[in-house]
Design a protein around this motif. Structure first.
Motif, PDB file in Angstrom:
ATOM      1  N   ILE A   1       5.033  -1.430 -13.516  1.00 16.13           N
ATOM      2  CA  ILE A   1       4.902  -2.542 -12.561  1.00 16.13           C
ATOM      3  C   ILE A   1       6.128  -3.457 -12.654  1.00 16.13           C
ATOM      4  O   ILE A   1       6.724  -3.849 -11.631  1.00 16.13           O
ATOM      5  N   LYS A   2       6.511  -3.793 -13.860  1.00 16.24           N
ATOM      6  CA  LYS A   2       7.649  -4.709 -14.046  1.00 16.24           C
ATOM      7  C   LYS A   2       8.981  -4.042 -13.708  1.00 16.24           C
ATOM      8  O   LYS A   2       9.898  -4.695 -13.202  1.00 16.24           O
ATOM      9  N   GLU A   3       9.083  -2.734 -13.974  1.00 15.65           N
ATOM     10  CA  GLU A   3      10.330  -2.015 -13.693  1.00 15.65           C
ATOM     11  C   GLU A   3      10.597  -1.881 -12.198  1.00 15.65           C
ATOM     12  O   GLU A   3      11.735  -1.631 -11.793  1.00 15.65           O
ATOM     13  N   THR A   4       9.569  -2.044 -11.368  1.00 14.56           N
ATOM     14  CA  THR A   4       9.780  -1.892  -9.920  1.00 14.56           C
ATOM     15  C   THR A   4      10.778  -2.910  -9.368  1.00 14.56           C
ATOM     16  O   THR A   4      11.259  -2.742  -8.244  1.00 14.56           O
ATOM     17  N   SER A   5      11.088  -3.928 -10.139  1.00 17.27           N
ATOM     18  CA  SER A   5      12.037  -4.932  -9.663  1.00 17.27           C
ATOM     19  C   SER A   5      13.445  -4.367  -9.476  1.00 17.27           C
ATOM     20  O   SER A   5      14.307  -5.037  -8.907  1.00 17.27           O
ATOM     21  N   ILE A   6      13.687  -3.121  -9.935  1.00 22.89           N
ATOM     22  CA  ILE A   6      15.030  -2.535  -9.798  1.00 22.89           C
ATOM     23  C   ILE A   6      15.143  -1.622  -8.575  1.00 22.89           C
ATOM     24  O   ILE A   6      16.236  -1.146  -8.275  1.00 22.89           O
ATOM     25  N   VAL A   7      14.025  -1.381  -7.875  1.00 22.77           N
ATOM     26  CA  VAL A   7      14.079  -0.396  -6.783  1.00 22.77           C
ATOM     27  C   VAL A   7      14.886  -0.878  -5.588  1.00 22.77           C
ATOM     28  O   VAL A   7      15.219  -0.085  -4.703  1.00 22.77           O
TER      29      VAL A   7
ATOM     30  N   PRO B   1      10.464 -19.578  -4.722  1.00 23.33           N
ATOM     31  CA  PRO B   1      10.139 -18.163  -4.474  1.00 23.33           C
ATOM     32  C   PRO B   1      10.092 -17.334  -5.748  1.00 23.33           C
ATOM     33  O   PRO B   1       9.172 -16.518  -5.937  1.00 23.33           O
ATOM     34  N   TYR B   2      11.052 -17.554  -6.659  1.00 27.33           N
ATOM     35  CA  TYR B   2      11.072 -16.747  -7.880  1.00 27.33           C
ATOM     36  C   TYR B   2       9.949 -17.149  -8.840  1.00 27.33           C
ATOM     37  O   TYR B   2       9.433 -16.315  -9.586  1.00 27.33           O
ATOM     38  N   LEU B   3       9.569 -18.434  -8.829  1.00 30.22           N
ATOM     39  CA  LEU B   3       8.424 -18.855  -9.644  1.00 30.22           C
ATOM     40  C   LEU B   3       7.134 -18.214  -9.140  1.00 30.22           C
ATOM     41  O   LEU B   3       6.300 -17.754  -9.936  1.00 30.22           O
ATOM     42  N   VAL B   4       6.966 -18.175  -7.818  1.00 30.92           N
ATOM     43  CA  VAL B   4       5.780 -17.532  -7.232  1.00 30.92           C
ATOM     44  C   VAL B   4       5.782 -16.036  -7.540  1.00 30.92           C
ATOM     45  O   VAL B   4       4.743 -15.455  -7.866  1.00 30.92           O
TER      46      VAL B   4
ATOM     47  N   VAL C   1      -0.172 -12.238 -12.851  1.00 27.55           N
ATOM     48  CA  VAL C   1      -1.549 -11.948 -12.404  1.00 27.55           C
ATOM     49  C   VAL C   1      -1.802 -10.443 -12.401  1.00 27.55           C
ATOM     50  O   VAL C   1      -2.859  -9.982 -12.849  1.00 27.55           O
ATOM     51  N   LEU C   2      -0.834  -9.664 -11.931  1.00 25.39           N
ATOM     52  CA  LEU C   2      -0.977  -8.207 -11.923  1.00 25.39           C
ATOM     53  C   LEU C   2      -1.166  -7.657 -13.325  1.00 25.39           C
ATOM     54  O   LEU C   2      -2.034  -6.802 -13.572  1.00 25.39           O
ATOM     55  N   VAL C   3      -0.373  -8.153 -14.260  1.00 26.76           N
ATOM     56  CA  VAL C   3      -0.469  -7.694 -15.650  1.00 26.76           C
ATOM     57  C   VAL C   3      -1.825  -8.060 -16.254  1.00 26.76           C
ATOM     58  O   VAL C   3      -2.450  -7.240 -16.941  1.00 26.76           O
ATOM     59  N   LEU C   4      -2.299  -9.270 -15.976  1.00 30.67           N
ATOM     60  CA  LEU C   4      -3.600  -9.694 -16.498  1.00 30.67           C
ATOM     61  C   LEU C   4      -4.734  -8.836 -15.925  1.00 30.67           C
ATOM     62  O   LEU C   4      -5.667  -8.461 -16.653  1.00 30.67           O
TER      63      LEU C   4
END
Length: 236
Positions: A172-178, A203-206, A213-216
């Protein structure tokens, strides 16, 4: 405080009035799709590799297959995922004459990369199952492959479930590189809002809050699944 309120107002203007939320929803869908497909493909590849690597090495074929699997694992664990994405999208696919979207490439690369890591996770899970379980299956006439699929692997999955949950969180976190291959994920969506509002802080804080939330949620689902499996074992 007033300056922060102004930043929030700019964010809400782009998010609501200029349909920024549409890009966020699309980005969230792509993020989840890439991670989910990557995990499923990774589990299939990882299970296959782990099974090959625990095969007895008395014959030539298992040794050859083990060598191929070892090379595969070393290759994908030894290079950054962003490099794998770039090589697949800008080098290998053009050479083969294949044109496809960045999202599809990301799913494939995430699955291949995850398979290398899950193979080691699955192998440790298989080795944690009492060897007598496999021998018992063979004793009643089951083949090695059937004994693995019906007896050993289900128990191994139960043992490694928390680690698989961690692997999903990592994906989930790695998707930031796509975005490097033109795929639209959460990062792209919030970068769009930031570029149009000339303000990136909110925007980046949101975006960070959504990842949290996804991780939790994933962590909670894994815990609930663990409890369900434990209750099922007690009943059995």
């Amino acid at each position: 405080m007033g300056n922060f309120e102004q930043k929030i107002n700019k964010f809400m203007e782009i998010f609501l009035e200029q349909n920024g939320y549409v890009k966020v929803v699309e980005g969230l869908q792509n993020t989840l799709m890439i991670a989910v497909v990557g995990l499923i493909v990774g589990i299939l590849i990882g299970t296959l590799i782990a099974t090959v690597r625990v095969l007895p090495k008395y014959k030539r074929l298992p040794r050859i297959l083990n060598g191929i699997c070892s090379f595969y694992v070393a290759l994908f664990r030894g290079t950054p995922m962003v490099v794998q994405l770039l090589v697949f999208y800008y080098v290998l696919l053009p050479i083969m004459g294949i044109r496809t979207s960045g999202e599809v490439v990301a799913m494939a690369v995430f699955g291949l990369n995850s398979g290398a890591y899950i193979s080691e996770i699955m192998r440790s899970g298989i080795q944690s199952v009492d060897a007598g379980q496999l021998e018992a299956g063979r004793a009643v006439g089951l083949s090695f492959s059937v004994s693995m699929v019906k007896i050993v692997i289900p128990q191994a999955v139960k043992n490694i479930l928390p680690t698989l949950g961690n692997e999903f969180i990592s994906l989930i976190k790695e998707t930031s590189i796509v975005s490097f291959v033109g795929a639209a994920d959460l990062y792209v969506a919030f970068s769009y809002i930031g570029s149009n509002s000339y303000e990136f802080m909110v925007p980046y804080l949101v975006m960070a809050l959504i990842y949290i939330v996804l991780v939790l949620i994933i962590s909670l689902l894994v815990k609930l699944l663990e409890r369900s499996l434990k209750k099922s074992d007690r009943r059995n």
